[in-house]
Each structure stands twice: as C-alpha cells, then as structure tokens.
Design a protein around this motif. Structure first.
Motif, PDB file in Angstrom:
ATOM      1  N   LEU A 322      56.604  54.361  52.581  1.00  0.00           N
ATOM      2  CA  LEU A 322      57.231  55.502  51.919  1.00  0.00           C
ATOM      3  C   LEU A 322      56.955  56.809  52.662  1.00  0.00           C
ATOM      4  N   GLU A 323      55.861  56.830  53.407  1.00  0.00           N
ATOM      5  CA  GLU A 323      55.528  58.031  54.177  1.00  0.00           C
ATOM      6  C   GLU A 323      56.164  58.035  55.562  1.00  0.00           C
ATOM      7  N   GLY A 324      56.974  56.987  55.863  1.00  0.00           N
ATOM      8  CA  GLY A 324      57.775  57.042  57.081  1.00  0.00           C
ATOM      9  C   GLY A 324      57.465  56.034  58.158  1.00  0.00           C
ATOM     10  N   ALA A 325      56.541  55.088  57.936  1.00  0.00           N
ATOM     11  CA  ALA A 325      56.233  54.087  58.965  1.00  0.00           C
ATOM     12  C   ALA A 325      57.430  53.166  59.172  1.00  0.00           C
ATOM     13  N   HIS A 326      57.795  52.920  60.429  1.00  0.00           N
ATOM     14  CA  HIS A 326      58.976  52.109  60.741  1.00  0.00           C
ATOM     15  C   HIS A 326      58.653  50.938  61.669  1.00  0.00           C
ATOM     16  N   ASP A 327      57.381  50.582  61.816  1.00  0.00           N
ATOM     17  CA  ASP A 327      57.028  49.462  62.682  1.00  0.00           C
ATOM     18  C   ASP A 327      57.448  48.137  62.029  1.00  0.00           C
ATOM     19  N   PRO A 328      57.461  47.029  62.786  1.00  0.00           N
ATOM     20  CA  PRO A 328      57.900  45.735  62.234  1.00  0.00           C
ATOM     21  C   PRO A 328      57.073  45.322  61.020  1.00  0.00           C
ATOM     22  N   PRO A 329      57.626  44.465  60.154  1.00  0.00           N
ATOM     23  CA  PRO A 329      56.888  44.004  58.970  1.00  0.00           C
ATOM     24  C   PRO A 329      55.541  43.400  59.336  1.00  0.00           C
ATOM     25  N   ARG A 330      54.559  43.642  58.494  1.00  0.00           N
ATOM     26  CA  ARG A 330      53.196  43.180  58.751  1.00  0.00           C
ATOM     27  C   ARG A 330      52.818  42.010  57.853  1.00  0.00           C
ATOM     28  N   LEU A 331      52.035  41.093  58.407  1.00  0.00           N
ATOM     29  CA  LEU A 331      51.393  40.038  57.624  1.00  0.00           C
ATOM     30  C   LEU A 331      49.900  40.306  57.643  1.00  0.00           C
ATOM     31  N   THR A 332      49.322  40.503  56.459  1.00  0.00           N
ATOM     32  CA  THR A 332      47.874  40.692  56.324  1.00  0.00           C
ATOM     33  C   THR A 332      47.325  39.517  55.522  1.00  0.00           C
ATOM     34  N   THR A 333      46.341  38.818  56.084  1.00  0.00           N
ATOM     35  CA  THR A 333      45.757  37.650  55.416  1.00  0.00           C
ATOM     36  C   THR A 333      44.281  37.902  55.154  1.00  0.00           C
ATOM     37  N   HIS A 334      43.879  37.775  53.901  1.00  0.00           N
ATOM     38  CA  HIS A 334      42.482  37.969  53.526  1.00  0.00           C
ATOM     39  C   HIS A 334      41.772  36.628  53.389  1.00  0.00           C
ATOM     40  N   PRO A 335      40.498  36.557  53.799  1.00  0.00           N
ATOM     41  CA  PRO A 335      39.741  35.310  53.664  1.00  0.00           C
ATOM     42  C   PRO A 335      39.233  35.113  52.240  1.00  0.00           C
ATOM     43  N   THR A 336      38.806  33.894  51.949  1.00  0.00           N
ATOM     44  CA  THR A 336      38.159  33.579  50.675  1.00  0.00           C
ATOM     45  C   THR A 336      36.644  33.483  50.884  1.00  0.00           C
ATOM     46  N   ARG A 337      35.932  33.261  49.781  1.00  0.00           N
ATOM     47  CA  ARG A 337      34.471  33.168  49.849  1.00  0.00           C
ATOM     48  C   ARG A 337      33.998  32.079  48.890  1.00  0.00           C
ATOM     49  N   LEU A 338      33.237  31.113  49.394  1.00  0.00           N
ATOM     50  CA  LEU A 338      32.692  30.051  48.554  1.00  0.00           C
ATOM     51  C   LEU A 338      31.430  30.555  47.857  1.00  0.00           C
ATOM     52  N   ILE A 339      31.408  30.461  46.523  1.00  0.00           N
ATOM     53  CA  ILE A 339      30.231  30.860  45.743  1.00  0.00           C
ATOM     54  C   ILE A 339      29.655  29.605  45.097  1.00  0.00           C
ATOM     55  N   ALA A 340      28.532  29.122  45.629  1.00  0.00           N
ATOM     56  CA  ALA A 340      27.888  27.902  45.119  1.00  0.00           C
ATOM     57  C   ALA A 340      26.992  28.264  43.936  1.00  0.00           C
ATOM     58  N   ARG A 341      27.313  27.701  42.777  1.00  0.00           N
ATOM     59  CA  ARG A 341      26.566  28.061  41.560  1.00  0.00           C
ATOM     60  C   ARG A 341      25.905  26.863  40.876  1.00  0.00           C
ATOM     61  N   GLY A 342      26.386  25.658  41.180  1.00  0.00           N
ATOM     62  CA  GLY A 342      25.779  24.511  40.531  1.00  0.00           C
ATOM     63  C   GLY A 342      26.729  23.360  40.291  1.00  0.00           C
ATOM     64  N   SER A 343      27.919  23.619  39.774  1.00  0.00           N
ATOM     65  CA  SER A 343      28.828  22.526  39.438  1.00  0.00           C
ATOM     66  C   SER A 343      29.346  21.800  40.672  1.00  0.00           C
ATOM     67  N   GLY A 344      29.440  22.512  41.784  1.00  0.00           N
ATOM     68  CA  GLY A 344      29.930  21.887  43.014  1.00  0.00           C
ATOM     69  C   GLY A 344      28.841  21.207  43.809  1.00  0.00           C
ATOM     70  N   GLU A 345      27.612  21.320  43.338  1.00  0.00           N
ATOM     71  CA  GLU A 345      26.477  20.740  44.060  1.00  0.00           C
ATOM     72  C   GLU A 345      25.922  19.504  43.369  1.00  0.00           C
ATOM     73  N   LEU A 346      26.555  19.105  42.259  1.00  0.00           N
ATOM     74  CA  LEU A 346      26.120  17.886  41.564  1.00  0.00           C
ATOM     75  C   LEU A 346      26.381  16.668  42.444  1.00  0.00           C
ATOM     76  N   PRO A 347      25.441  15.748  42.580  1.00  0.00           N
ATOM     77  CA  PRO A 347      25.688  14.537  43.380  1.00  0.00           C
ATOM     78  C   PRO A 347      26.564  13.558  42.625  1.00  0.00           C
ATOM     79  N   PRO A 348      27.149  12.573  43.334  1.00  0.00           N
ATOM     80  CA  PRO A 348      27.944  11.549  42.633  1.00  0.00           C
ATOM     81  C   PRO A 348      27.096  10.807  41.609  1.00  0.00           C
ATOM     82  N   ALA A 349      27.690  10.509  40.466  1.00  0.00           N
ATOM     83  CA  ALA A 349      26.957   9.798  39.420  1.00  0.00           C
ATOM     84  C   ALA A 349      26.646   8.377  39.892  1.00  0.00           C
TER      85      ALA A 349
END
Length: 349
Positions: A322-349
């Motif tokens: 809106l302020e006047g930028a005319h460069d080609p369309p941009r793709l911005t990709t953000h990473p994710t973050r794994l947060i280990a809390r307990g449920s994903g660390e349970l061993p197989p029964a």
C-alpha cells in the motif's frame, strides 16, 4: 447532556433507526451555516470559540458522526483492510487476527473480519463484498484453490496477501508455515522414542496445510524405513465424531497403533479426550499448540507455530504494498518448533 436526557431526547424526537443526523441538522440546532459546521467537523480555522462550542454541543446532543464517503472518494483510500479467515471462532486464528489488527491500527486503518467456513463460494462472496466496500487491501486465509476472480480487483489496486495457505492460480504475496518439516519432525520424534506403528489423523487433504502435514508424516516414516498402512492414515473433517471414530478404529484390533500424530489443534483436543478413556498409555504429538496443553496429564507435546507472527508478517507485507512497493510477489515461510512436554515421549505400551 446527561445520557438519560439524551436518551429521552432520542425517544421523543421521532427519529427512526437507520437514519442519522446530518450537518444540516447540526447547523439548524446551533443556529449557524453549513460551512461553519463543516469547518468545525474538519478542524479548520475561522470559527470563533463561542460558535465552535455551540456546534460541538449540537454534535454531542444529536449524536452526529461525520460521513467519510465523500472524503474517501476524493482520496481514493478508505483506511480499511479486510481479513478473511476459515473460522473466527478457531483459537488458532485469534492471535493471527489480533496481530493483523495491531499492524492496521499502527497505520491508522480499520480491520474488517469475516469467516469463509472453509467454503470457496463463501470466500469469494465475502472477498468481493469487501472489495465493493472499497477496502484498500486484503489478508486472506484461502478456502478456494482458484483465485482468478481476484485478478480485476488486484489490477484495480487492491493489495492482497495470502496467509497460512498459498493462493490458487494467481501470483501474490504469501506467508506460510513449513508444515511439511514440522510434521516430519513431530513424527520423527515419536519414532525416536521407539514407536513403529504411528497413526495420523488430520484435516481434509485438499487443504494445503493438511496435505503438507500428511507428506511430512509419510516422509518421516519413509526415512525410518517404516511402512504406512492405509488404516493408520485418516484425513478428513475435524468434527469430534469423525476424529473419535478413526481414533477408536486405530487404537482397537489386534495390532493397534502405539502413537498418534494429530494434524491440527482441533484434532488434538479430541484425541486427548479419547486417550484419557484408555487403560494403556498412547503417545501423542499434535500440530499447533493450544491453551492448557502444558497442564494436562501428561502434558501434550506439540509442533508449535506462531500465528501472531504469521499475522504480523502478512499485514506488514500488505502495508508495504500500500505504501508503493512494486517488486515481484514474495513467499515468506516460517519454521515450526517442537515442544516436548511428555505425551510424545511415552514409550510403546
């Protein structure tokens, strides 16, 4: 005028809902000309303090608000933007919406929200309705896979940024999360804790993020040399009844899965309820963090993304255009973050 007196004045004035007082009404009550009212409303000089006071008193008493339509037509800008989401009630979109609103506010613009309900037709109807109201720009979480209907609007100057999912069949700025890498990491985390029979329950595969998370799940299993049985993969609607049915199917039988990867926050919440009813532990990793995930027993391990960051980035790109930028369309990709809390660390029964 006190609120009670003003309310009484409205009741006795014969005013109808849907009608608004005009500058002519203000001028008549204050005993001045229209030009004088216009000067006061627009903060222009040339009005004596006593006259300005009378006009302001009339404005307050009548509840007058300036009609900006003519000013908008003169300037060609409405100082408003539209935000089209899947569902305003989804907790994931609340911080995204708030972030867009804060950026808009910092630029002196008003934000107008709407929900597409994951319906391409409703998305198009809502987007074009916002364009008809002359919004300066749009931030869209797309439901459609064909956005060529927007080409005339973009050509006419409506800045447009897509967030969370890419646009379909047009080029435009887009802000995404690396759903593929996030799901791959989450499933690899379960594999690292000894799981070999891992189920995936996610959203409709036609949705970009759901498709990418399925790919991430399959890639992690392939990386570890593990098969993916058809009965372990359950994409579909995220309503609790469907998710519960697929979960109970995966967790039953002679060779049940020992872990589940959930494709989004709504699926994860349903799975927490289902797993709480079992007598054996089942590991769980969910895509998207959610409120109180760290307070459950066990606390839920998640692949977290930052929806507020998505909103800020998308809105920043929008106002840059809106302020006047005319460069080609941009793709911005953000990473994710794994947060280990307990449920994903349970061993197989």
């Amino acid at each position: 005028m006190p609120d009670t007196a003003r309310s009484a004045a409205v009741r006795t004035s014969g005013a109808r809902y849907g009608t608004r007082p005009t500058m002519k009404d203000v001028a008549a009550r204050a005993g001045v000309g229209l030009k004088t009212v216009s000067r006061v409303v627009n903060g222009e000089a040339g009005v004596s303090p006593d006259t300005e006071r009378r006009v302001q008193e009339s404005i307050t008493a009548l509840g007058f608000r300036r009609n900006d339509s003519a000013r908008i037509l003169r300037k060609g800008r409405t100082a408003s933007i539209g935000l089209v989401l899947e569902d305003l009630a989804d907790p994931f979109y609340a911080p995204l919406s708030r972030a867009v609103e804060e950026v808009a506010r910092a630029h002196g613009a008003l934000l107008i929200n709407g929900s597409s309900a994951e319906d391409p037709g409703r998305e198009q109807e809502l987007v074009l309705a916002l364009c008809a109201r002359r919004v300066d720009g749009l931030v869209i979480v797309p439901a459609s896979d064909d956005h060529r209907y927007l080409e005339p609007e973009i050509a006419a100057g409506v800045a447009t940024v897509f967030v969370d999912r890419p646009p379909g069949k047009i080029e435009a700025d887009q802000v995404l999360v690396d759903s593929f890498a996030g799901a791959r990491e989450g499933v690899a985390h379960l594999i690292a804790h000894g799981h070999r029979r891992i189920g995936f329950i996610g959203d409709l595969p036609r949705i970009h993020t759901a498709h990418e998370r399925i790919r991430g799940y399959e890639a992690a299993m392939a990386d570890a040399g593990l098969p993916v049985h058809a009965s372990w993969l359950a994409p579909g609607a995220t309503d609790p009844e469907r998710v519960r049915a697929d979960a109970e199917r995966m967790l039953g039988g002679p060779e049940p899965v020992t872990a589940v990867f959930a494709g989004n926050n709504r699926v994860t919440v349903t799975l927490v309820r289902v797993l709480a009813e079992l007598e054996r532990p089942v590991a769980l990793v969910g895509f998207d963090d959610f409120e109180l995930a760290d307070m459950l027993s066990p606390p839920v391990t998640v692949v977290a993304q930052d929806p507020a960051q998505l909103g800020r980035t998308a809105a920043g790109l929008l106002f840059r255009r809106l302020e006047g930028a005319h460069d080609p369309p941009r793709l911005t990709t953000h990473p994710t973050r794994l947060i280990a809390r307990g449920s994903g660390e349970l061993p197989p029964a």
